[in-house]
Design a protein around this motif. Structure first.
Motif, PDB file in Angstrom:
ATOM      1  N   THR A 130      -5.951  -9.199  12.914  1.00  0.00           N
ATOM      2  CA  THR A 130      -5.346  -9.230  11.584  1.00  0.00           C
ATOM      3  C   THR A 130      -5.943  -8.155  10.692  1.00  0.00           C
ATOM      4  O   THR A 130      -5.219  -7.438   9.987  1.00  0.00           O
ATOM      5  CB  THR A 130      -5.544 -10.614  10.940  1.00  0.00           C
ATOM      6  OG1 THR A 130      -4.732 -11.572  11.633  1.00  0.00           O
ATOM      7  CG2 THR A 130      -5.154 -10.601   9.471  1.00  0.00           C
ATOM      8  N   ASP A 131      -7.258  -8.015  10.719  1.00  0.00           N
ATOM      9  CA  ASP A 131      -7.931  -7.040   9.862  1.00  0.00           C
ATOM     10  C   ASP A 131      -7.479  -5.617  10.182  1.00  0.00           C
ATOM     11  O   ASP A 131      -7.233  -4.813   9.275  1.00  0.00           O
ATOM     12  CB  ASP A 131      -9.447  -7.157  10.031  1.00  0.00           C
ATOM     13  CG  ASP A 131     -10.197  -6.293   9.034  1.00  0.00           C
ATOM     14  OD1 ASP A 131     -10.244  -6.662   7.850  1.00  0.00           O
ATOM     15  OD2 ASP A 131     -10.730  -5.242   9.444  1.00  0.00           O
ATOM     16  N   GLU A 132      -7.330  -5.310  11.462  1.00  0.00           N
ATOM     17  CA  GLU A 132      -6.910  -3.960  11.856  1.00  0.00           C
ATOM     18  C   GLU A 132      -5.509  -3.654  11.332  1.00  0.00           C
ATOM     19  O   GLU A 132      -5.251  -2.566  10.796  1.00  0.00           O
ATOM     20  CB  GLU A 132      -6.945  -3.824  13.382  1.00  0.00           C
ATOM     21  CG  GLU A 132      -6.527  -2.440  13.864  1.00  0.00           C
ATOM     22  CD  GLU A 132      -6.591  -2.307  15.376  1.00  0.00           C
ATOM     23  OE1 GLU A 132      -6.328  -1.201  15.879  1.00  0.00           O
ATOM     24  OE2 GLU A 132      -6.917  -3.310  16.062  1.00  0.00           O
ATOM     25  N   TYR A 133      -4.602  -4.615  11.478  1.00  0.00           N
ATOM     26  CA  TYR A 133      -3.250  -4.375  10.990  1.00  0.00           C
ATOM     27  C   TYR A 133      -3.223  -4.320   9.457  1.00  0.00           C
ATOM     28  O   TYR A 133      -2.567  -3.451   8.865  1.00  0.00           O
ATOM     29  CB  TYR A 133      -2.283  -5.453  11.475  1.00  0.00           C
ATOM     30  CG  TYR A 133      -0.941  -5.352  10.782  1.00  0.00           C
ATOM     31  CD1 TYR A 133      -0.102  -4.268  11.024  1.00  0.00           C
ATOM     32  CD2 TYR A 133      -0.551  -6.295   9.828  1.00  0.00           C
ATOM     33  CE1 TYR A 133       1.098  -4.136  10.352  1.00  0.00           C
ATOM     34  CE2 TYR A 133       0.655  -6.161   9.148  1.00  0.00           C
ATOM     35  CZ  TYR A 133       1.478  -5.084   9.421  1.00  0.00           C
ATOM     36  OH  TYR A 133       2.662  -4.949   8.748  1.00  0.00           O
ATOM     37  N   TRP A 134      -3.918  -5.250   8.803  1.00  0.00           N
ATOM     38  CA  TRP A 134      -3.929  -5.315   7.342  1.00  0.00           C
ATOM     39  C   TRP A 134      -4.291  -3.968   6.732  1.00  0.00           C
ATOM     40  O   TRP A 134      -3.651  -3.497   5.789  1.00  0.00           O
ATOM     41  CB  TRP A 134      -4.902  -6.392   6.886  1.00  0.00           C
ATOM     42  CG  TRP A 134      -5.129  -6.450   5.405  1.00  0.00           C
ATOM     43  CD1 TRP A 134      -6.095  -5.778   4.687  1.00  0.00           C
ATOM     44  CD2 TRP A 134      -4.387  -7.201   4.435  1.00  0.00           C
ATOM     45  NE1 TRP A 134      -6.008  -6.083   3.350  1.00  0.00           N
ATOM     46  CE2 TRP A 134      -4.958  -6.952   3.158  1.00  0.00           C
ATOM     47  CE3 TRP A 134      -3.309  -8.077   4.519  1.00  0.00           C
ATOM     48  CZ2 TRP A 134      -4.483  -7.546   1.997  1.00  0.00           C
ATOM     49  CZ3 TRP A 134      -2.829  -8.675   3.359  1.00  0.00           C
ATOM     50  CH2 TRP A 134      -3.415  -8.404   2.119  1.00  0.00           C
ATOM     51  N   HIS A 135      -5.314  -3.327   7.281  1.00  0.00           N
ATOM     52  CA  HIS A 135      -5.785  -2.073   6.706  1.00  0.00           C
ATOM     53  C   HIS A 135      -4.925  -0.884   7.099  1.00  0.00           C
ATOM     54  O   HIS A 135      -5.165   0.241   6.630  1.00  0.00           O
ATOM     55  CB  HIS A 135      -7.254  -1.846   7.065  1.00  0.00           C
ATOM     56  CG  HIS A 135      -8.175  -2.741   6.293  1.00  0.00           C
ATOM     57  ND1 HIS A 135      -8.632  -3.938   6.795  1.00  0.00           N
ATOM     58  CD2 HIS A 135      -8.680  -2.639   5.030  1.00  0.00           C
ATOM     59  CE1 HIS A 135      -9.407  -4.525   5.888  1.00  0.00           C
ATOM     60  NE2 HIS A 135      -9.449  -3.773   4.819  1.00  0.00           N
ATOM     61  N   SER A 136      -3.905  -1.107   7.922  1.00  0.00           N
ATOM     62  CA  SER A 136      -2.932  -0.055   8.203  1.00  0.00           C
ATOM     63  C   SER A 136      -1.735  -0.130   7.249  1.00  0.00           C
ATOM     64  O   SER A 136      -0.903   0.771   7.218  1.00  0.00           O
ATOM     65  CB  SER A 136      -2.426  -0.177   9.651  1.00  0.00           C
ATOM     66  OG  SER A 136      -1.518  -1.275   9.789  1.00  0.00           O
ATOM     67  N   ARG A 137      -1.660  -1.210   6.465  1.00  0.00           N
ATOM     68  CA  ARG A 137      -0.517  -1.419   5.570  1.00  0.00           C
ATOM     69  C   ARG A 137      -0.653  -0.565   4.301  1.00  0.00           C
ATOM     70  O   ARG A 137      -1.762  -0.295   3.842  1.00  0.00           O
ATOM     71  CB  ARG A 137      -0.401  -2.890   5.152  1.00  0.00           C
ATOM     72  CG  ARG A 137      -0.347  -3.867   6.286  1.00  0.00           C
ATOM     73  CD  ARG A 137      -0.190  -5.282   5.750  1.00  0.00           C
ATOM     74  NE  ARG A 137       1.222  -5.594   5.484  1.00  0.00           N
ATOM     75  CZ  ARG A 137       1.631  -6.518   4.628  1.00  0.00           C
ATOM     76  NH1 ARG A 137       0.746  -7.190   3.913  1.00  0.00           N
ATOM     77  NH2 ARG A 137       2.914  -6.752   4.465  1.00  0.00           N
ATOM     78  N   PRO A 138       0.481  -0.176   3.719  1.00  0.00           N
ATOM     79  CA  PRO A 138       0.408   0.512   2.427  1.00  0.00           C
ATOM     80  C   PRO A 138      -0.231  -0.375   1.375  1.00  0.00           C
ATOM     81  O   PRO A 138      -0.166  -1.609   1.447  1.00  0.00           O
ATOM     82  CB  PRO A 138       1.886   0.781   2.088  1.00  0.00           C
ATOM     83  CG  PRO A 138       2.613   0.688   3.394  1.00  0.00           C
ATOM     84  CD  PRO A 138       1.855  -0.306   4.220  1.00  0.00           C
ATOM     85  N   ARG A 139      -0.835   0.250   0.385  1.00  0.00           N
ATOM     86  CA  ARG A 139      -1.507  -0.504  -0.671  1.00  0.00           C
ATOM     87  C   ARG A 139      -0.552  -1.495  -1.342  1.00  0.00           C
ATOM     88  O   ARG A 139      -0.926  -2.647  -1.602  1.00  0.00           O
ATOM     89  CB  ARG A 139      -2.068   0.473  -1.711  1.00  0.00           C
ATOM     90  CG  ARG A 139      -2.711  -0.217  -2.908  1.00  0.00           C
ATOM     91  CD  ARG A 139      -3.219   0.808  -3.925  1.00  0.00           C
ATOM     92  NE  ARG A 139      -3.739   0.152  -5.129  1.00  0.00           N
ATOM     93  CZ  ARG A 139      -4.949  -0.353  -5.248  1.00  0.00           C
ATOM     94  NH1 ARG A 139      -5.792  -0.272  -4.231  1.00  0.00           N
ATOM     95  NH2 ARG A 139      -5.344  -0.936  -6.358  1.00  0.00           N
TER      96      ARG A 139
END
Length: 223
Positions: free
Chosen positions: A130-139
């Motif tokens: 989850t953390d890896e995907y979350w930080h790939s998302r736009p702000r």
């Protein structure tokens, strides 16, 4: 209007004058390496054909009364483990999947006359995934996840917009917006995968893979 709906139809395969559809027939041999390689190829074909959001899938769950519920979500991962999407774990779909941990997801690529349906049990993914995907998302998407109590009623659009402004003020210029608690990924582990390919005269190609104890069964189905 009903008459117009009854008359609506599209011819697939060799009947299509625009030549948009693949003329090669889907066969069981294409699944000799499993469901994943072919699904990835079809996803790429849909993207190359500029199908809008080729990773969109209609996700089916059941509610507490046992009634079916569907909505469109975005697939954010394909692997040998299954099909991955993300949501607020307090959303309707997540709560329904917690109560009945089994889902169906259909990818419908109408412009290229192809469709895939995946069915199987679900599980939440690790915090690391989850953390890896979350930080790939736009702000903006991360702020939206903090602003929205997904599936909960709200009085107006103005209240929703205000919640987003509040989230933006809360985190200010911080680049590293943390993962919202109770938000994360859900993985569908395929037990049944069906590939559909449109053909002339509604004689479509349907190939179904079903998991059994010692592997998979591959069957051609009548349309």
């Amino acid at each position: 209007m009903d008459k117009d709906l009854a008359a609506m139809r599209v011819g697939y395969g060799s009947q299509d004058p625009g030549g948009r559809y693949d003329e090669s027939d889907l066969d069981v041999d294409e699944l000799s390496d499993g469901w994943l390689p072919l699904m990835r190829r079809w996803m790429v074909t849909a993207a190359d054909a500029e199908v809008a959001e080729p990773n969109a899938m209609a996700l089916g769950t059941v509610d507490v009364q046992g009634h079916p519920c569907t909505r469109t979500v975005l697939c954010k991962g394909l692997s040998a483990d299954g099909v991955l999407f993300f949501t607020n774990y307090a959303s309707d779909k997540a709560r329904q999947l917690e109560a009945v941990p089994y889902a169906s997801a259909t990818f419908a690529w109408v412009p290229i006359a192809r469709q895939i349906t995946v069915r199987g049990p679900v599980e939440r993914v690790s915090a690391e995934v989850t953390d890896e995907y979350w930080h790939s998302r736009p702000r903006g998407s991360r702020l939206g996840a903090w602003a929205s109590d997904q599936s909960q009623p709200i009085g107006s659009r103005a209240e929703l917009d205000a919640a987003l402004r509040h989230a933006a003020e809360r985190f200010g210029g911080d680049v590293d917006i943390p993962v919202r608690p109770n938000w994360g990924g859900i993985l569908i582990r395929p037990e049944i995968v069906e590939f559909w390919q449109g053909r002339a005269n509604r004689m479509h190609n349907r190939i179904r893979m079903s998991r059994v104890d010692d592997g998979w069964i591959v069957e051609r189905l009548q349309p």
